[in-house]
Design an enzyme around this catalytic site. Structure first.
Site, PDB file in Angstrom:
ATOM      1  N   ARG A  29     -10.488 -11.501   1.021  1.00 16.44           N
ATOM      2  CA  ARG A  29     -11.146 -12.543   0.459  1.00 16.44           C
ATOM      3  C   ARG A  29     -10.552 -14.002   0.312  1.00 16.44           C
ATOM      4  O   ARG A  29     -10.904 -15.020   0.479  1.00 16.44           O
ATOM      5  CB  ARG A  29     -11.605 -12.296  -0.863  1.00 16.44           C
ATOM      6  CG  ARG A  29     -10.351 -11.629  -1.815  1.00 16.44           C
ATOM      7  CD  ARG A  29     -10.585 -10.899  -3.155  1.00 16.44           C
ATOM      8  NE  ARG A  29     -10.840  -9.501  -2.725  1.00 16.44           N
ATOM      9  CZ  ARG A  29     -11.028  -8.692  -3.740  1.00 16.44           C
ATOM     10  NH1 ARG A  29     -11.483  -8.752  -4.932  1.00 16.44           N
ATOM     11  NH2 ARG A  29     -11.061  -7.395  -3.416  1.00 16.44           N
ATOM     12  N   LYS A  67       0.896  -1.273   0.110  1.00 12.92           N
ATOM     13  CA  LYS A  67       0.042   0.089   0.073  1.00 12.92           C
ATOM     14  C   LYS A  67       0.873   1.408   0.175  1.00 12.92           C
ATOM     15  O   LYS A  67       1.952   1.268   0.496  1.00 12.92           O
ATOM     16  CB  LYS A  67      -0.920  -0.101   1.179  1.00 12.92           C
ATOM     17  CG  LYS A  67      -2.142  -0.968   1.452  1.00 12.92           C
ATOM     18  CD  LYS A  67      -2.863  -0.839   2.639  1.00 12.92           C
ATOM     19  CE  LYS A  67      -3.831  -1.697   2.617  1.00 12.92           C
ATOM     20  NZ  LYS A  67      -5.061  -1.608   1.671  1.00 12.92           N
TER      21      LYS A  67
END
Ligand code: BES
Ligand code: ZN
Ligand code: ZN
Length: 469
Positions: free
Chosen positions: A318, A244
């Site tokens: 996920r 990130k």
């Protein structure tokens, strides 16, 4: 701070302030209207005026709705904590007691574990005055349990990633189990390997902390329903090798908020002694970088056997949830399966920061949350619809499915549809996914939320669980 439910007549002492909520219309006929107007008070939403001589705190509301009262009460409690009074009295009725408790407990919440000099306050007692204590007692106790479970979740979310890593998360679950008489099973990395939860393990591989799967059970005698709650418990999300940007990494301790929320939910349900069997699963993992990190281009064989092409290691939630979902469905035959996850930045783009996104196949179930559960609990929920065109964007050239869509639009929905690929056919109508990326954390106060974790999910799920007949 103590909160007490008292009879109307037992109110006043020298140090007690009377708190009143009034609309602009009600101001016109208020006995202190002149003084209030002189002070510049016009009863607009979230405005307050202290009348020290008569020991009144007058709070403006647009209407007498519970949402307005909760928000105004949050402003009032902050002012009371900053003033010099020991106690304050609020008149409560059946329809607004929950909102007032939430305003006091959640609006007055402070997380000071990392402050060397915690704020000092003289304020000690919130007195809730009513006509008939007997009639209000149950609603009062439930409101306190839910508000405190929300604060419990907030405390966990606010704890730093160094202090709350996956093994600590598992210890916290064990403590909750001991205190609330729950059953607790923890799967460490060896057991996760035996269970073939390779996808979850891959995400945590570069972390110096072992990944943990937490399973808590609350089992009353004759449960009306069985409910599975699943939480994303990323104790830190650096993004992994798809790192990130620096600014987006700040606040990523909140990536465990789904896991913290399901702990708060099972805590509340067990303390309210609901007749519902609850299974709470948390995938507690840290997403880091290093020579051992999983990589874009890897193909993971998930517990279900479905293979996943990793195209972005920052879409890690996920990859944890797909294995936990598969495990939970095999272990428990539930009437409902709900998962909670700070899954996508795209959910915030779609719905704004304040609203939880709900996804799934059952329109009826989604509506019951958006209408009753959410409106009674004060949380905001918006629906994001699946469609077959978006599903196609998850196609992979090398594996069964890709962990990111080929187009960024509808990113919250494609993430939800990725999870859907791991929901068994017989469970499609029983499952809902809640994306709490926006609603779980805030750096600017809103409603009864203050800086940090909000505890999102705990109130609307408690209200849903209470409503099960
Ligand atoms: N934990 C983040 C989502 C998130 C973002 C939560 C901002 C709260 C605030 C999640 O793991 C993530 O990084 N998702 C990616 C998905 C993308 C790579 C497809 C995102 O939202 O950018
Ligand atoms: Zn991520
Ligand atoms: Zn994440």
């Amino acid at each position: 701070m103590n909160i007490e439910l008292l009879n109307n007549k037992m109110s006043d002492s020298k140090t007690t302030v009377r708190v009143e909520f009034i609309t602009a219309d009600e101001l016109k006929s208020h006995k202190k209207v002149k003084l209030l107007k002189t002070a510049g008070f016009n009863a607009s939403a979230d405005s307050i005026c202290f009348l020290h001589e008569s020991k009144n705190l007058i709070c403006g509301v647009e209407t007498q709705s519970v949402d307005e009262i909760r928000s105004s009460c949050s402003v009032a409690i902050k002012a009371l904590k900053a003033a010099n009074y020991k106690s304050a009295a609020f008149s409560v009725q059946k329809n607004n007691i929950q909102a007032i408790v939430e305003g006091i407990v959640l609006g007055g919440y402070d997380f000071e574990n990392y402050k060397s000099k915690p704020k000092k306050t003289k304020f000690k007692n919130a007195l809730l005055l009513c006509e008939d204590i007997k009639e209000m007692q149950d609603a009062f106790e439930e409101a306190i349990i839910i508000a405190e479970a929300t604060c419990y979740t907030r405390d966990l979310v606010n704890t730093t990633p160094e202090d709350l890593n996956p093994p600590v998360f598992a210890d916290i679950a064990k403590t909750l189990a001991r205190e609330n008489n729950l059953k607790c099973t923890i799967l460490g990395e060896k057991e996760l390997k035996d269970e073939k939860m390779n996808s979850m393990l891959a995400v945590g591989r570069a972390s110096r902390h072992d990944s943990k799967l937490i399973h808590l059970v609350y089992k009353p005698k004759n449960p009306k329903k069985v409910i599975t709650l699943i939480g994303k418990g990323l104790t830190y999300d650096s993004g992994g090798l798809s790192l990130k940007p620096a600014a987006s990494m700040v606040t990523m301790k909140m990536d465990k908020a789904g896991g913290c929320a399901v702990l708060g939910m099972i805590k509340a349900a067990s303390e309210m002694k609901l007749d519902i069997e609850i299974h709470a699963f948390v995938g507690a993992v840290e997403n880091m970088i290093g020579g051992d990190a999983y990589k874009p281009d890897d193909v993971l064989v998930t517990r279900s056997g479905t293979t996943v092409e990793v195209r972005n290691t920052d879409a890690e939630g996920r990859l944890v949830l797909c294995d936990v979902l598969d495990y939970a469905q095999e272990k428990v035959n539930a009437d409902y399966i709900f998962d909670f996850a700070t899954l996508t930045g795209a959910c915030m783009v779609a719905l704004g920061q304040y609203t939880t996104g709900v996804m799934g196949h059952s329109t009826k179930l989604k509506h019951s949350f958006m209408m009753s559960a959410a409106s009674a609990s004060g949380e905001l929920i918006g629906h994001l619809p699946f469609n077959k065109h978006l599903a196609k964007l998850l196609k992979s050239g090398i594996a069964d499915i890709s962990n990111v869509a080929s187009k960024p639009y509808g990113g919250a929905i494609t993430a939800g549809m990725f999870l859907d690929a791991f929901v068994k056919e017989e469970n499609k109508e029983k499952w809902l996914h809640f994306d709490i990326a926006g609603s779980a954390y805030t750096e600017t106060p809103w409603d009864c939320n203050v800086y940090g974790g909000t505890g999102s999910g705990v109130r609307f799920m408690s209200s849903f669980l209470k409503s099960i007949k």
